[in-house]
Design an enzyme around this catalytic site. Structure first.
Site, PDB file in Angstrom:
ATOM      1  N   ASP A  27     -23.505 -59.485 -34.652  1.00 51.16           N
ATOM      2  CA  ASP A  27     -24.155 -60.726 -34.247  1.00 51.16           C
ATOM      3  C   ASP A  27     -23.114 -61.626 -33.585  1.00 51.16           C
ATOM      4  OD1 ASP A  27     -26.372 -62.383 -33.989  1.00 51.16           O
ATOM      5  OD2 ASP A  27     -25.885 -63.494 -35.799  1.00 51.16           O
ATOM      6  N   TYR A  44     -22.049 -65.195 -31.213  1.00 49.86           N
ATOM      7  CA  TYR A  44     -22.157 -66.651 -31.395  1.00 49.86           C
ATOM      8  C   TYR A  44     -21.877 -67.250 -30.024  1.00 49.86           C
ATOM      9  CZ  TYR A  44     -21.124 -71.098 -33.936  1.00 49.86           C
ATOM     10  OH  TYR A  44     -21.117 -72.377 -34.435  1.00 49.86           O
ATOM     11  N   HIS A  48     -25.280 -74.412 -29.012  1.00 46.70           N
ATOM     12  CA  HIS A  48     -25.418 -74.213 -30.457  1.00 46.70           C
ATOM     13  C   HIS A  48     -24.083 -74.374 -31.166  1.00 46.70           C
ATOM     14  CE1 HIS A  48     -26.666 -72.590 -34.305  1.00 46.70           C
ATOM     15  NE2 HIS A  48     -25.735 -71.651 -34.224  1.00 46.70           N
ATOM     16  N   ARG A  71     -17.634 -80.201 -38.362  1.00 48.52           N
ATOM     17  CA  ARG A  71     -16.210 -80.405 -38.117  1.00 48.52           C
ATOM     18  C   ARG A  71     -16.023 -81.709 -37.353  1.00 48.52           C
ATOM     19  NH1 ARG A  71     -16.776 -74.982 -37.031  1.00 48.52           N
ATOM     20  NH2 ARG A  71     -16.810 -75.355 -34.790  1.00 48.52           N
ATOM     21  N   GLU A  87     -33.109 -68.431 -36.904  1.00 49.90           N
ATOM     22  CA  GLU A  87     -32.216 -68.518 -35.754  1.00 49.90           C
ATOM     23  C   GLU A  87     -32.862 -67.771 -34.602  1.00 49.90           C
ATOM     24  OE1 GLU A  87     -27.771 -69.292 -37.581  1.00 49.90           O
ATOM     25  OE2 GLU A  87     -28.195 -67.349 -36.646  1.00 49.90           O
ATOM     26  N   GLU A 136     -32.941 -65.798 -31.549  1.00 47.47           N
ATOM     27  CA  GLU A 136     -31.997 -64.933 -30.853  1.00 47.47           C
ATOM     28  C   GLU A 136     -32.740 -63.841 -30.094  1.00 47.47           C
ATOM     29  OE1 GLU A 136     -28.578 -63.464 -32.910  1.00 47.47           O
ATOM     30  OE2 GLU A 136     -28.645 -65.008 -34.474  1.00 47.47           O
ATOM     31  N   ASP A 175     -32.605 -64.223 -36.876  1.00 48.73           N
ATOM     32  CA  ASP A 175     -31.539 -63.980 -37.847  1.00 48.73           C
ATOM     33  C   ASP A 175     -31.657 -65.027 -38.958  1.00 48.73           C
ATOM     34  OD1 ASP A 175     -29.342 -62.709 -38.918  1.00 48.73           O
ATOM     35  OD2 ASP A 175     -27.909 -63.970 -37.858  1.00 48.73           O
ATOM     36  N   ARG A 220     -28.756 -71.844 -45.224  1.00 47.99           N
ATOM     37  CA  ARG A 220     -27.694 -72.768 -44.821  1.00 47.99           C
ATOM     38  C   ARG A 220     -26.849 -73.273 -45.999  1.00 47.99           C
ATOM     39  NH1 ARG A 220     -27.108 -71.498 -39.609  1.00 47.99           N
ATOM     40  NH2 ARG A 220     -29.021 -71.801 -38.417  1.00 47.99           N
ATOM     41  N   GLN A 240     -24.598 -70.469 -46.999  1.00 45.19           N
ATOM     42  CA  GLN A 240     -23.608 -70.305 -45.935  1.00 45.19           C
ATOM     43  C   GLN A 240     -22.496 -71.358 -46.029  1.00 45.19           C
ATOM     44  OE1 GLN A 240     -25.356 -70.464 -42.038  1.00 45.19           O
ATOM     45  NE2 GLN A 240     -23.451 -70.081 -40.967  1.00 45.19           N
ATOM     46  N   TYR A 272     -18.813 -69.509 -46.348  1.00 50.72           N
ATOM     47  CA  TYR A 272     -18.341 -68.988 -45.051  1.00 50.72           C
ATOM     48  C   TYR A 272     -16.849 -69.167 -44.809  1.00 50.72           C
ATOM     49  CZ  TYR A 272     -17.887 -73.422 -42.410  1.00 50.72           C
ATOM     50  OH  TYR A 272     -17.495 -74.640 -41.940  1.00 50.72           O
ATOM     51  N   LYS A 285     -26.598 -64.521 -44.575  1.00 52.57           N
ATOM     52  CA  LYS A 285     -27.150 -63.909 -43.371  1.00 52.57           C
ATOM     53  C   LYS A 285     -27.714 -62.507 -43.592  1.00 52.57           C
ATOM     54  CE  LYS A 285     -25.743 -66.911 -40.110  1.00 52.57           C
ATOM     55  NZ  LYS A 285     -26.564 -67.462 -39.030  1.00 52.57           N
ATOM     56  N   THR A 344     -33.104 -59.786 -41.279  1.00 54.83           N
ATOM     57  CA  THR A 344     -33.076 -60.029 -39.840  1.00 54.83           C
ATOM     58  C   THR A 344     -34.316 -59.373 -39.252  1.00 54.83           C
ATOM     59  OG1 THR A 344     -30.649 -60.017 -39.792  1.00 54.83           O
ATOM     60  CG2 THR A 344     -31.786 -59.686 -37.702  1.00 54.83           C
ATOM     61  N   THR A 349     -27.564 -67.588 -31.975  1.00 54.83           N
ATOM     62  CA  THR A 349     -28.611 -68.589 -31.783  1.00 54.83           C
ATOM     63  C   THR A 349     -28.598 -69.108 -30.345  1.00 54.83           C
ATOM     64  OG1 THR A 349     -28.392 -69.243 -34.089  1.00 54.83           O
ATOM     65  CG2 THR A 349     -29.546 -70.757 -32.630  1.00 54.83           C
ATOM     66  N   GLU A 399     -30.345 -77.522 -36.256  1.00 55.93           N
ATOM     67  CA  GLU A 399     -30.121 -78.408 -35.104  1.00 55.93           C
ATOM     68  C   GLU A 399     -31.324 -79.307 -34.844  1.00 55.93           C
ATOM     69  OE1 GLU A 399     -28.058 -75.961 -31.774  1.00 55.93           O
ATOM     70  OE2 GLU A 399     -29.101 -74.566 -33.113  1.00 55.93           O
TER      71      GLU A 399
END
Length: 427
Positions: free
Chosen positions: A135, A137, A142, A151, A208, A210, A242, A246, A249, A253, A262, A266, A358, A372
């Site tokens: 998968d 990114y 996104h 962050r 997600e 995708e 996917d 959250r 995660q 993560y 995750k 899927t 995503t 989002e």
């Protein structure tokens, strides 16, 4: 070899509605189960499923070199392994067989009864045995949104993001076809303000939006595939959800990335749309700055204009579209992803699946996840039944659709639809 199956003037003797995702110019590939419990490789035109195993047995593929049981299997892996020449020959032949001017099958009632099924009379299966699942990114929008949330908003993208198609290895055992429900996962989470985690059901289950591409056998171990050749090794695309937890995660993560948040499910759409069918919809992607390393550089049109949408349908309620976006927004192309994947000599096999990551567009109504759309739950959305959602509730069905369209033809994916159930309880 010319792709005669893409002739936009061609009509089929099978009925096809004008807004169908599956005109005769599509000719996707999948696997389905008949009412007689026979599993076969198939294709689709309009609302009709076509048994390619029966067509082969009846010698409709005469002159094309195929193993005797090529389409009488429960996966497409062997067919995909045969390579692009075989894919095109078979797809072109199917287009000829179902052309409105060709009486060979059209006027043979006995053969038609063996070959053609209504879609409501078949059960779609997972189309390939997926050995490995990666998968990526690759949506800048996104990645930027997530970076802003978790962050420094001024440095949302990590330093490596603009230089490599970032990805991780997923879990192929939990990839399921559209229509199979998904259970809310259990796991460890860290409640707000706490210092010790708890174990329980995820409270923040998300979709997600995708796509994914399916590969043929690409290389031997240690060999890299040049960017100029990788497109020859991509068989086709599917829609992909996917599923993500959250809260699990967020706790797990760091330092090694996604894991249990995750790998619980899927979902993919069951028909693989070939890259040949999507050829008319090639387009340029976003400008890439800084310029990628030479092994990732490409010129011309290598992205695709694919309209995508996500809807949420509460139990016994009408679906509400919560996102509309387009695959062409993706920063890294599929060919760049595959070139990077093999750049270290990693072996890629027939039936391997590569998720896009995503897909988010530039505006809030084009974001590809509830994370989002609701900005981490701060801005709930209202559905058609008057209820609000921050994330996905038990009983909700997430429906992903996609299609490409120009003035001459519409090529669609059908849908990827899955219902979220409460946590699994062992009886």
């Amino acid at each position: 070899m010319p792709i005669t199956a893409n002739d936009t003037s061609r009509k089929s003797w099978l009925e096809v509605l004008t807004d169908s995702d599956f005109p005769i110019q599509n000719i996707p590939f999948g696997v389905f189960l008949t009412k007689e419990n026979i599993v076969t490789v198939g294709s689709r035109i309009g609302d009709f499923a076509i048994d390619l195993g029966a067509l082969q047995q009846l010698n409709y593929f005469e002159g094309i070199e195929l193993t005797d049981d090529m389409f009488m299997q429960d996966t497409l892996n062997d067919f995909i392994s045969d390579g692009q020449k075989t894919w095109r020959l078979v797809r072109n032949r199917i287009a000829e067989i179902f052309d409105a001017t060709n009486p060979e099958l059209r006027d043979n009632a006995e053969h038609r009864d063996i070959v053609i099924f209504r879609m409501e009379d078949v059960e779609m299966q997972l189309p390939v045995l997926i050995g490995d699942y990666t998968d990526f990114y690759s949506s800048r929008e996104h990645a930027t949104n997530v970076g802003k949330m978790f962050r420094d908003p001024e440095n949302a993208l990590l330093p490596n993001w603009l230089h490599i198609p970032v990805g991780y290895h997923g879990r192929s055992s939990s990839i399921i076809p559209s229509g199979i429900p998904v259970h809310r996962p259990m796991g460890q989470t860290l409640p707000n303000g706490e210092t010790m985690p708890v174990f329980g059901a995820s409270r923040l289950v998300d979709f997600e939006l995708e796509t994914a591409f399916i590969t043929t056998d690409c290389n031997i171990m240690g060999e890299n595939i040049p960017i100029s050749e990788v497109e020859d090794y991509i068989f086709g695309m599917v829609l992909l959800n996917d599923w993500s937890a959250r809260d699990i995660q967020k706790w797990e993560y760091v330092p090694l990335g996604p894991f249990l948040a995750k790998n619980f499910a899927t979902s993919i759409s069951p028909w693989i749309i070939t890259m040949d069918a999507l050829e008319p919809f090639k387009t340029k992607g976003p400008k890439q700055e800084p310029t990628p390393f030479p092994y990732l550089q490409q010129k011309g049109k290598h992205s695709f204009d694919i309209n995508l949408e996500v809807a949420i349908a509460p139990e016994n309620a009408e679906p509400t579209v919560v996102s509309r976006t387009n695959f062409k927004y993706m920063y890294w192309t599929m060919s760049q992803q595959l070139a990077h994947h093999t750049s270290n000599g990693c072996r890629v096999n027939s039936g391997d699946m590569m998720g896009s990551g995503t897909i988010s567009g530039p505006t809030p109504d084009s974001y590809g996840s509830m994370l989002e759309i609701t900005w981490g739950g701060k801005n709930p959305i209202k559905l058609s039944d008057g209820t609000e959602r921050k994330f996905i509730n038990d009983g909700d069905t997430v429906i992903i659709k996609g299609h490409s369209q120009n003035g001459q033809v519409r090529i669609g994916f059908g849908e990827c639809s899955s219902k979220l159930l409460p946590p699994f309880v062992r009886q």
